[in-house]
Design a protein around this motif. Structure first.
Motif, PDB file in Angstrom:
ATOM      1  N   UNK A 186      44.211  40.395  45.194  1.00 39.27           N
ATOM      2  CA  UNK A 186      44.676  41.743  44.862  1.00 39.27           C
ATOM      3  C   UNK A 186      43.942  42.823  45.657  1.00 39.27           C
ATOM      4  N   UNK A 187      43.133  42.401  46.619  1.00 37.65           N
ATOM      5  CA  UNK A 187      42.334  43.378  47.355  1.00 37.65           C
ATOM      6  C   UNK A 187      43.195  44.450  47.999  1.00 37.65           C
ATOM      7  N   UNK A 238      43.939  50.386  47.065  1.00 36.28           N
ATOM      8  CA  UNK A 238      44.643  51.508  47.719  1.00 36.28           C
ATOM      9  C   UNK A 238      44.036  52.844  47.306  1.00 36.28           C
ATOM     10  N   UNK A 239      44.016  53.771  48.242  1.00 37.35           N
ATOM     11  CA  UNK A 239      43.579  55.136  47.978  1.00 37.35           C
ATOM     12  C   UNK A 239      44.684  56.118  48.336  1.00 37.35           C
ATOM     13  N   UNK A 261      36.134  33.976  43.124  1.00 36.89           N
ATOM     14  CA  UNK A 261      36.339  35.270  43.776  1.00 36.89           C
ATOM     15  C   UNK A 261      37.666  35.328  44.517  1.00 36.89           C
ATOM     16  N   UNK A 262      38.189  34.158  44.922  1.00 38.61           N
ATOM     17  CA  UNK A 262      39.461  34.155  45.643  1.00 38.61           C
ATOM     18  C   UNK A 262      40.606  34.644  44.765  1.00 38.61           C
ATOM     19  N   UNK A 263      40.508  34.423  43.451  1.00 37.59           N
ATOM     20  CA  UNK A 263      41.563  34.876  42.557  1.00 37.59           C
ATOM     21  C   UNK A 263      41.651  36.399  42.535  1.00 37.59           C
ATOM     22  N   UNK A 264      40.489  37.057  42.595  1.00 37.13           N
ATOM     23  CA  UNK A 264      40.484  38.515  42.661  1.00 37.13           C
ATOM     24  C   UNK A 264      40.834  39.010  44.055  1.00 37.13           C
ATOM     25  N   UNK A 265      40.416  38.250  45.061  1.00 38.90           N
ATOM     26  CA  UNK A 265      40.641  38.689  46.432  1.00 38.90           C
ATOM     27  C   UNK A 265      42.127  38.846  46.732  1.00 38.90           C
TER      28      UNK A 265
END
Length: 395
Positions: free
Chosen positions: A371-372, A377-378, A365-369
């Protein structure tokens, strides 16, 4: 006198057309001045992440673009020999970030954006130069071969080597060589099935990704002195550098001809600009914050810029405040990512590969995190720019 509702966009690439569409939907009269003879884009494909797709939702075409996603399975990061360092799930990423990653040809996106504009909005073969940035008391002026345009807003979307940026900030050093060159191609590779992947070597990398209709988008990068070119042709250069790497790279190269390969040195703004505006002129995209492509965010940030600019079109300092910190941070991360992907020596490659593989096993999950704060972004809160004529409610 200038019409305060007029906007002139210098540059008809993805960022410029997105800005033109958003400004048009907010009620401005827009003219796009593109120096090239047509809108045919220079480049191959673009990867749109959930942040940019939300920006396209503001224009009403987000779902249309999402439907063009070609790959919904697993992908990941590999070594030149083919070993997987990480495996990533498109479904997991979409769940985490609220949407998919969409890879499509740049021409497709250009066509969709141009279709949002009234006929005659885009003027090709129209080289433009900034004559006066204007201020609170006078309009901005843009000079072309056919005369001058006065405008309450000028949007500079004229690319990495932006002439408008130089005019606004003559003391800024401008774009500098990032240390590596890139090759890109879109080719049909019938009968070949593979997982979307990027492959990291020591001083070079390769990416292969499926598109719609049996086509493949491939790209490569390598540390090399600026201004270099192959003595024969760039396809032969790719064979020398990558022809012995894992499948499907040899098959992609076999389906590629010299005419299919685009080569460009990578330049970026190593020093951030002091602001993204001056007077009545706003910079966006590569003109504002050119960055290496290693995070795949150059075009995505241009699309974000465009809808935020339309939201703050009457208050350009607010546009700078909203965009400069974010784009500066992302550009710096892109530089660091390039150093990790192409460290330039074997010892660093060994350490990198061990670390990435271990992280993938123990804490995927850290690999995806990482790009959080990019992909989540909204767009600005309502009222959005995309208020079409006749709509009864704001998006």
């Amino acid at each position: 006198m200038a019409r305060q509702s007029r906007a002139v966009v210098v540059g008809g690439g993805i960022g410029g057309l997105t800005a033109a569409a958003a400004l048009h939907q907010s009620g401005r009269e827009v003219t796009v001045l593109e120096r090239a003879p047509s809108l045919e884009p220079v480049g191959a494909a673009i990867s749109l992440s959930p942040n940019a797709l939300r920006a396209l939702d503001v224009l009403g075409i987000g779902d249309e673009i999402r439907d063009l996603a070609a790959w919904q399975g697993d992908g990941g990061l590999r070594t030149p020999g083919g070993r997987w360092l990480t495996r990533t799930s498109a479904a997991a990423a979409a769940e985490r970030f609220g949407g998919p990653l969409v890879l499509l040809h740049r021409a497709t996106l250009i066509d969709r954006l141009a279709a949002l504009l009234p006929p005659g909005t885009v003027r090709t073969g129209a080289a433009a130069a900034l004559a006066d940035p204007g201020d609170a008391h006078r309009p901005a002026r843009v000079r072309t071969d056919d005369g001058e345009w006065e405008s309450g807003l000028v949007v500079a979307a004229d690319g990495i080597h932006s002439a408008v940026r130089t005019a606004l900030f003559p003391g800024h050093p401008g774009a500098v060589y990032a240390g590596f060159t890139t090759w890109r191609m879109v080719v049909p590779v019938p009968g070949t099935r593979f997982a979307s992947h990027e492959t990291w070597g020591a001083d070079r990398l390769w990416g292969t990704h499926p598109l719609k209709e049996g086509r493949v988008y491939a790209y490569a990068a390598a540390l090399t002195p600026a201004g270099g070119h192959a003595a024969d042709d760039e396809h032969a250069e790719l064979l020398r550098r990558f022809g012995h790497w894992h499948d499907p790279i040899p098959a992609v190269l076999a389906a590629t001809g010299p005419e299919d390969v685009l080569r460009h040195d990578v330049h970026h703004l190593a020093r951030p600009l002091p602001a993204l505006h001056r007077g009545r002129v706003a910079l966006l995209g590569d003109a504002a914050h050119a960055m290496p492509p290693t995070l795949g965010q150059g075009g995505n940030q241009a699309v974000e810029d465009a809808v935020v600019l339309a939201h703050h079109a009457g208050d350009l300092p607010a546009y700078t405040a909203a965009r400069l910190p974010r784009t500066t941070a992302i550009a710096r991360r892109a530089v660091r990512s390039a150093r990790v992907a192409m460290p330039g020596n074997r010892a660093a490659v060994t350490v990198r590969d061990l670390a990435v593989a271990a992280l993938s096993r123990t804490a995927p999950a850290l690999l995806l995190r990482g790009f959080d704060d990019i992909a989540d972004w909204r767009p600005p809160q309502p009222p959005y720019a995309a208020v079409r004529a006749g709509d009864t409610e704001q998006r």
